[in-house]
Write a protein that holds these residues in place. Structure first.
Motif, short mmCIF file in Angstrom:
data_model
loop_
_atom_site.label_atom_id
_atom_site.label_comp_id
_atom_site.label_asym_id
_atom_site.label_seq_id
_atom_site.Cartn_x
_atom_site.Cartn_y
_atom_site.Cartn_z
N ALA A 7 0.85 -1.20 0.00
CA ALA A 7 0.00 0.00 0.00
C ALA A 7 0.88 1.24 0.00
O ALA A 7 1.93 1.29 0.63
CB ALA A 7 -0.91 0.01 1.22
N THR A 8 0.44 2.26 -0.73
CA THR A 8 1.06 3.58 -0.69
C THR A 8 0.21 4.42 0.25
O THR A 8 -0.96 4.66 -0.02
CB THR A 8 1.06 4.21 -2.11
OG1 THR A 8 1.87 3.41 -2.96
CG2 THR A 8 1.60 5.62 -2.08
N VAL A 112 1.54 8.06 -16.00
CA VAL A 112 1.01 9.14 -15.18
C VAL A 112 1.08 8.67 -13.73
O VAL A 112 0.62 7.57 -13.40
CB VAL A 112 -0.45 9.47 -15.55
CG1 VAL A 112 -1.04 10.50 -14.59
CG2 VAL A 112 -0.55 9.96 -16.99
N ALA A 113 1.67 9.51 -12.88
CA ALA A 113 1.78 9.17 -11.46
C ALA A 113 1.40 10.38 -10.60
O ALA A 113 1.75 11.51 -10.93
CB ALA A 113 3.20 8.72 -11.13
N LEU A 114 0.68 10.10 -9.53
CA LEU A 114 0.30 11.11 -8.55
C LEU A 114 1.27 11.01 -7.38
O LEU A 114 1.46 9.91 -6.82
CB LEU A 114 -1.13 10.88 -8.07
CG LEU A 114 -2.21 10.70 -9.14
CD1 LEU A 114 -3.56 10.42 -8.50
CD2 LEU A 114 -2.27 11.91 -10.05
N HIS A 115 1.87 12.12 -7.00
CA HIS A 115 2.82 12.14 -5.88
C HIS A 115 2.11 12.72 -4.66
O HIS A 115 1.50 13.78 -4.74
CB HIS A 115 4.04 12.98 -6.26
CG HIS A 115 4.78 12.42 -7.43
ND1 HIS A 115 5.88 11.62 -7.28
CD2 HIS A 115 4.55 12.51 -8.76
CE1 HIS A 115 6.31 11.25 -8.48
NE2 HIS A 115 5.52 11.78 -9.39
N GLY A 120 4.72 9.02 -1.01
CA GLY A 120 3.99 8.01 -1.76
C GLY A 120 3.77 8.41 -3.21
O GLY A 120 3.57 9.58 -3.52
N VAL A 121 3.83 7.42 -4.09
CA VAL A 121 3.58 7.64 -5.52
C VAL A 121 2.53 6.62 -5.95
O VAL A 121 2.69 5.42 -5.74
CB VAL A 121 4.86 7.46 -6.36
CG1 VAL A 121 4.56 7.63 -7.83
CG2 VAL A 121 5.94 8.44 -5.91
#
Length: 179
Positions: A7-8, A112-115, A120-121
């Motif tokens: 888990a992030t 596409v990545a959410l920071h 966490g990514v």
């Protein structure tokens, strides 16, 4: 409930003016592994004094919404990374960036990545940001701009993740392929 170790996690953020939503701190977005230069953490930050801004997680909203300038920077970075694809003119509904992928079996698109706060990514699968909108092979970039000041991580971007709200520890976790 047992949560897998992959888990992030990111802290929940409290908005004293709007306590009914689950807020998180998004620190940026990357396209193709590169942070989008036109998105500052301050564009996505909650102002606890006024209750304005911030990022909520909302399963009742379809697509992720970002403040207009942040969305434009993200969209432009995605378009640059997808330069080999044929754009479909005119967009579709609230989507302004669409592609004609008819007849294609394999399509290469930038990641596409959410920071998130805490380091966490959340790496989105392509089907969470390039979605079909008709039966002719038109796919659209599933993000949109907003002028409301509040950013939203919508349910299309949450699909395929187990989203775990841990109220005791005041955090939220994203488990890829967790459901």
């Amino acid at each position: 409930m047992a949560v897998p170790g992959n888990a992030t996690w990111t802290p929940l953020v409290r908005n004293p003016k709007m306590e009914t939503f689950y807020y998180v701190e998004m620190t940026g977005i990357s396209i193709g592994g590169t942070p989008v230069a036109g998105i500052a953490a301050s564009d996505l930050k909650l102002d606890p004094m006024t209750g304005k801004g911030g990022v909520i997680i909302d399963s009742g909203t379809s697509v992720t919404r970002l403040p207009g300038p942040a969305y434009a920077a993200m969209r432009d970075a995605f378009k640059a990374g997808a330069a080999g694809l044929r754009e479909a003119p005119g967009g579709f509904s609230l989507f302004d960036t669409c592609y004609d992928l008819s007849g294609r079996k394999v399509v290469k698109v930038p990641t596409v990545a959410l920071h998130l706060a805490g380091g966490g990514v959340v790496q989105l699968p392509a089907e969470n940001y390039l979605i079909p909108v008709d039966t002719k092979g038109t796919f659209c970039f599933a993000f949109a701009g907003t002028e409301s000041g509040v950013s939203i991580i919508g349910n299309i971007q949450q699909q395929g993740f187990q989203v775990v709200f841990d109220g005791v520890n005041e955090r939220v976790g994203f488990v890829p392929r967790g459901c």
